[in-house]
Design a protein around this motif. Structure first.
Motif, PDB file in Angstrom:
ATOM      1  N   TRP A  23     -12.066  66.069 -40.158  1.00  0.00           N
ATOM      2  CA  TRP A  23     -11.917  65.070 -41.218  1.00  0.00           C
ATOM      3  C   TRP A  23     -12.003  63.669 -40.621  1.00  0.00           C
ATOM      4  O   TRP A  23     -11.397  63.391 -39.589  1.00  0.00           O
ATOM      5  CB  TRP A  23     -10.563  65.270 -41.903  1.00  0.00           C
ATOM      6  N   PRO A  24     -12.738  62.761 -41.253  1.00  0.00           N
ATOM      7  CA  PRO A  24     -12.886  61.413 -40.681  1.00  0.00           C
ATOM      8  C   PRO A  24     -11.587  60.605 -40.766  1.00  0.00           C
ATOM      9  O   PRO A  24     -10.767  60.813 -41.655  1.00  0.00           O
ATOM     10  CB  PRO A  24     -13.978  60.776 -41.555  1.00  0.00           C
ATOM     11  N   THR A  25     -11.429  59.702 -39.824  1.00  0.00           N
ATOM     12  CA  THR A  25     -10.272  58.821 -39.789  1.00  0.00           C
ATOM     13  C   THR A  25     -10.573  57.557 -40.575  1.00  0.00           C
ATOM     14  O   THR A  25     -11.667  57.007 -40.472  1.00  0.00           O
ATOM     15  CB  THR A  25      -9.928  58.452 -38.340  1.00  0.00           C
ATOM     16  N   ASP A  26      -9.619  57.107 -41.355  1.00  0.00           N
ATOM     17  CA  ASP A  26      -9.770  55.882 -42.134  1.00  0.00           C
ATOM     18  C   ASP A  26      -9.163  54.732 -41.338  1.00  0.00           C
ATOM     19  O   ASP A  26      -7.949  54.592 -41.253  1.00  0.00           O
ATOM     20  CB  ASP A  26      -9.072  56.026 -43.487  1.00  0.00           C
ATOM     21  N   TYR A  27     -10.018  53.920 -40.732  1.00  0.00           N
ATOM     22  CA  TYR A  27      -9.542  52.830 -39.887  1.00  0.00           C
ATOM     23  C   TYR A  27      -8.974  51.664 -40.693  1.00  0.00           C
ATOM     24  O   TYR A  27      -8.209  50.877 -40.171  1.00  0.00           O
ATOM     25  CB  TYR A  27     -10.676  52.329 -38.989  1.00  0.00           C
ATOM     26  N   LEU A  28      -9.345  51.567 -41.947  1.00  0.00           N
ATOM     27  CA  LEU A  28      -8.844  50.467 -42.771  1.00  0.00           C
ATOM     28  C   LEU A  28      -7.410  50.698 -43.225  1.00  0.00           C
ATOM     29  O   LEU A  28      -6.688  49.757 -43.487  1.00  0.00           O
ATOM     30  CB  LEU A  28      -9.744  50.262 -43.991  1.00  0.00           C
ATOM     31  N   ASN A  96     -27.539  42.824 -58.818  1.00  0.00           N
ATOM     32  CA  ASN A  96     -27.177  42.391 -57.464  1.00  0.00           C
ATOM     33  C   ASN A  96     -27.593  43.486 -56.475  1.00  0.00           C
ATOM     34  O   ASN A  96     -26.783  44.301 -56.047  1.00  0.00           O
ATOM     35  CB  ASN A  96     -25.665  42.135 -57.390  1.00  0.00           C
ATOM     36  N   PRO A  97     -28.869  43.501 -56.068  1.00  0.00           N
ATOM     37  CA  PRO A  97     -29.379  44.611 -55.253  1.00  0.00           C
ATOM     38  C   PRO A  97     -28.737  44.753 -53.875  1.00  0.00           C
ATOM     39  O   PRO A  97     -28.745  45.827 -53.306  1.00  0.00           O
ATOM     40  CB  PRO A  97     -30.870  44.326 -55.123  1.00  0.00           C
ATOM     41  N   LYS A  98     -28.149  43.702 -53.336  1.00  0.00           N
ATOM     42  CA  LYS A  98     -27.564  43.772 -51.989  1.00  0.00           C
ATOM     43  C   LYS A  98     -26.055  43.986 -52.020  1.00  0.00           C
ATOM     44  O   LYS A  98     -25.401  43.933 -50.988  1.00  0.00           O
ATOM     45  CB  LYS A  98     -27.888  42.496 -51.219  1.00  0.00           C
ATOM     46  N   TYR A  99     -25.506  44.239 -53.190  1.00  0.00           N
ATOM     47  CA  TYR A  99     -24.055  44.342 -53.322  1.00  0.00           C
ATOM     48  C   TYR A  99     -23.474  45.455 -52.445  1.00  0.00           C
ATOM     49  O   TYR A  99     -22.555  45.221 -51.666  1.00  0.00           O
ATOM     50  CB  TYR A  99     -23.653  44.561 -54.783  1.00  0.00           C
ATOM     51  N   TYR A 100     -23.967  46.671 -52.576  1.00  0.00           N
ATOM     52  CA  TYR A 100     -23.381  47.801 -51.852  1.00  0.00           C
ATOM     53  C   TYR A 100     -23.641  47.731 -50.362  1.00  0.00           C
ATOM     54  O   TYR A 100     -22.778  48.087 -49.561  1.00  0.00           O
ATOM     55  CB  TYR A 100     -23.856  49.127 -52.439  1.00  0.00           C
ATOM     56  N   SER A 101     -24.802  47.279 -49.953  1.00  0.00           N
ATOM     57  CA  SER A 101     -25.056  47.151 -48.514  1.00  0.00           C
ATOM     58  C   SER A 101     -24.143  46.083 -47.912  1.00  0.00           C
ATOM     59  O   SER A 101     -23.632  46.248 -46.802  1.00  0.00           O
ATOM     60  CB  SER A 101     -26.524  46.834 -48.249  1.00  0.00           C
ATOM     61  N   GLY A 102     -23.901  45.003 -48.659  1.00  0.00           N
ATOM     62  CA  GLY A 102     -22.960  43.977 -48.202  1.00  0.00           C
ATOM     63  C   GLY A 102     -21.532  44.484 -48.155  1.00  0.00           C
ATOM     64  O   GLY A 102     -20.763  44.153 -47.249  1.00  0.00           O
ATOM     65  N   LEU A 103     -21.181  45.285 -49.129  1.00  0.00           N
ATOM     66  CA  LEU A 103     -19.844  45.867 -49.172  1.00  0.00           C
ATOM     67  C   LEU A 103     -19.609  46.790 -47.978  1.00  0.00           C
ATOM     68  O   LEU A 103     -18.571  46.717 -47.313  1.00  0.00           O
ATOM     69  CB  LEU A 103     -19.652  46.629 -50.483  1.00  0.00           C
ATOM     70  N   VAL A 104     -20.572  47.628 -47.678  1.00  0.00           N
ATOM     71  CA  VAL A 104     -20.454  48.536 -46.527  1.00  0.00           C
ATOM     72  C   VAL A 104     -20.375  47.731 -45.231  1.00  0.00           C
ATOM     73  O   VAL A 104     -19.573  48.040 -44.343  1.00  0.00           O
ATOM     74  CB  VAL A 104     -21.623  49.542 -46.499  1.00  0.00           C
ATOM     75  N   ALA A 105     -21.179  46.685 -45.116  1.00  0.00           N
ATOM     76  CA  ALA A 105     -21.141  45.844 -43.913  1.00  0.00           C
ATOM     77  C   ALA A 105     -19.779  45.163 -43.772  1.00  0.00           C
ATOM     78  O   ALA A 105     -19.229  45.084 -42.667  1.00  0.00           O
ATOM     79  CB  ALA A 105     -22.257  44.801 -43.977  1.00  0.00           C
ATOM     80  N   ALA A 106     -19.212  44.684 -44.871  1.00  0.00           N
ATOM     81  CA  ALA A 106     -17.901  44.037 -44.825  1.00  0.00           C
ATOM     82  C   ALA A 106     -16.809  45.029 -44.436  1.00  0.00           C
ATOM     83  O   ALA A 106     -15.904  44.700 -43.658  1.00  0.00           O
ATOM     84  CB  ALA A 106     -17.587  43.406 -46.178  1.00  0.00           C
ATOM     85  N   ASP A 108     -17.234  47.772 -42.615  1.00  0.00           N
ATOM     86  CA  ASP A 108     -17.425  48.073 -41.193  1.00  0.00           C
ATOM     87  C   ASP A 108     -16.903  46.944 -40.311  1.00  0.00           C
ATOM     88  O   ASP A 108     -16.262  47.193 -39.289  1.00  0.00           O
ATOM     89  CB  ASP A 108     -18.899  48.329 -40.890  1.00  0.00           C
ATOM     90  N   LYS A 109     -17.152  45.711 -40.714  1.00  0.00           N
ATOM     91  CA  LYS A 109     -16.678  44.553 -39.955  1.00  0.00           C
ATOM     92  C   LYS A 109     -15.154  44.515 -39.938  1.00  0.00           C
ATOM     93  O   LYS A 109     -14.538  44.284 -38.898  1.00  0.00           O
ATOM     94  CB  LYS A 109     -17.240  43.270 -40.561  1.00  0.00           C
ATOM     95  N   THR A 110     -14.541  44.763 -41.090  1.00  0.00           N
ATOM     96  CA  THR A 110     -13.083  44.763 -41.179  1.00  0.00           C
ATOM     97  C   THR A 110     -12.488  45.874 -40.326  1.00  0.00           C
ATOM     98  O   THR A 110     -11.483  45.671 -39.641  1.00  0.00           O
ATOM     99  CB  THR A 110     -12.638  44.932 -42.642  1.00  0.00           C
ATOM    100  N   ALA A 111     -13.096  47.046 -40.344  1.00  0.00           N
ATOM    101  CA  ALA A 111     -12.612  48.158 -39.530  1.00  0.00           C
ATOM    102  C   ALA A 111     -12.702  47.819 -38.049  1.00  0.00           C
ATOM    103  O   ALA A 111     -11.786  48.117 -37.279  1.00  0.00           O
ATOM    104  CB  ALA A 111     -13.395  49.420 -39.841  1.00  0.00           C
ATOM    105  N   LYS A 112     -13.790  47.197 -37.648  1.00  0.00           N
ATOM    106  CA  LYS A 112     -13.954  46.821 -36.248  1.00  0.00           C
ATOM    107  C   LYS A 112     -12.916  45.777 -35.840  1.00  0.00           C
ATOM    108  O   LYS A 112     -12.303  45.887 -34.778  1.00  0.00           O
ATOM    109  CB  LYS A 112     -15.363  46.278 -36.015  1.00  0.00           C
ATOM    110  N   LEU A 113     -12.698  44.784 -36.693  1.00  0.00           N
ATOM    111  CA  LEU A 113     -11.687  43.764 -36.398  1.00  0.00           C
ATOM    112  C   LEU A 113     -10.295  44.382 -36.338  1.00  0.00           C
ATOM    113  O   LEU A 113      -9.476  43.997 -35.507  1.00  0.00           O
ATOM    114  CB  LEU A 113     -11.730  42.653 -37.445  1.00  0.00           C
ATOM    115  N   LYS A 114     -10.030  45.338 -37.204  1.00  0.00           N
ATOM    116  CA  LYS A 114      -8.732  46.011 -37.220  1.00  0.00           C
ATOM    117  C   LYS A 114      -8.514  46.775 -35.921  1.00  0.00           C
ATOM    118  O   LYS A 114      -7.433  46.729 -35.346  1.00  0.00           O
ATOM    119  CB  LYS A 114      -8.659  46.953 -38.426  1.00  0.00           C
ATOM    120  N   GLN A 115      -9.554  47.456 -35.441  1.00  0.00           N
ATOM    121  CA  GLN A 115      -9.436  48.193 -34.184  1.00  0.00           C
ATOM    122  C   GLN A 115      -9.197  47.238 -33.023  1.00  0.00           C
ATOM    123  O   GLN A 115      -8.383  47.502 -32.143  1.00  0.00           O
ATOM    124  CB  GLN A 115     -10.689  49.010 -33.920  1.00  0.00           C
TER     125      GLN A 115
END
Length: 137
Positions: A23-28, A96-106, A108-115
């Motif tokens: 099962w994947p770990t939720d870093y957020l 808003n065609p870039k909404y979900y790709s931006g959301l996923v990027a945000a 991922d960025k938050t998870a990385k900063l949290k780690q």
């Protein structure tokens, strides 16, 4: 309880643990780890029912556990995501065609900063040495 039944139950328990391990770990949300909760639920459930001697009750418990294990496996393997794929129109709405790709990027960025933040000592820990040295002596 016969040896075959005991072997089947232990095999079922190990199958649960293998699925939960993948099962994947939720870093957020490290304080709300579904993997940990699933592990606790499975271990407690098997411990609670260890004293069951009635064959019919035991059979019903094993059948329920097998159904739950199958559902957990399907979720872990993303079976439904592959079986019912979403169209590109869902992932890229016209408004808003870039909404979900931006959301996923945000995310991922938050998870990385949290780690990274978890690896650094907190400000209070870094200041703790100085406050003890100057204010408590």
């Amino acid at each position: 309880m016969s040896a075959l039944t005991r072997t089947n139950i232990l095999s079922l328990y190990r199958s649960f643990l293998r699925v939960i391990e993948r099962w994947p770990t939720d870093y957020l949300r490290p304080n709300r780890n579904l993997k940990h909760i699933l592990h606790l639920r499975v271990t407690e459930g098997f411990k609670q029912n260890i004293a069951v001697k009635d064959a019919n009750v035991l059979r019903a418990l094993v059948l329920d556990a097998e159904v739950e294990l199958d559902a957990l496996r399907r979720l872990a393997e993303n079976e439904f995501k592959e079986k019912y794929p979403l169209s590109d129109r869902i992932y890229r709405p016209a408004a808003n065609p870039k909404y979900y790709s931006g959301l996923v990027a945000a995310i991922d960025k938050t998870a990385k900063l949290k780690q990274e933040a978890d690896l650094k000592p907190s400000l209070w820990k870094r200041l703790g040495f100085w406050t003890r040295k100057f204010f408590w002596n």
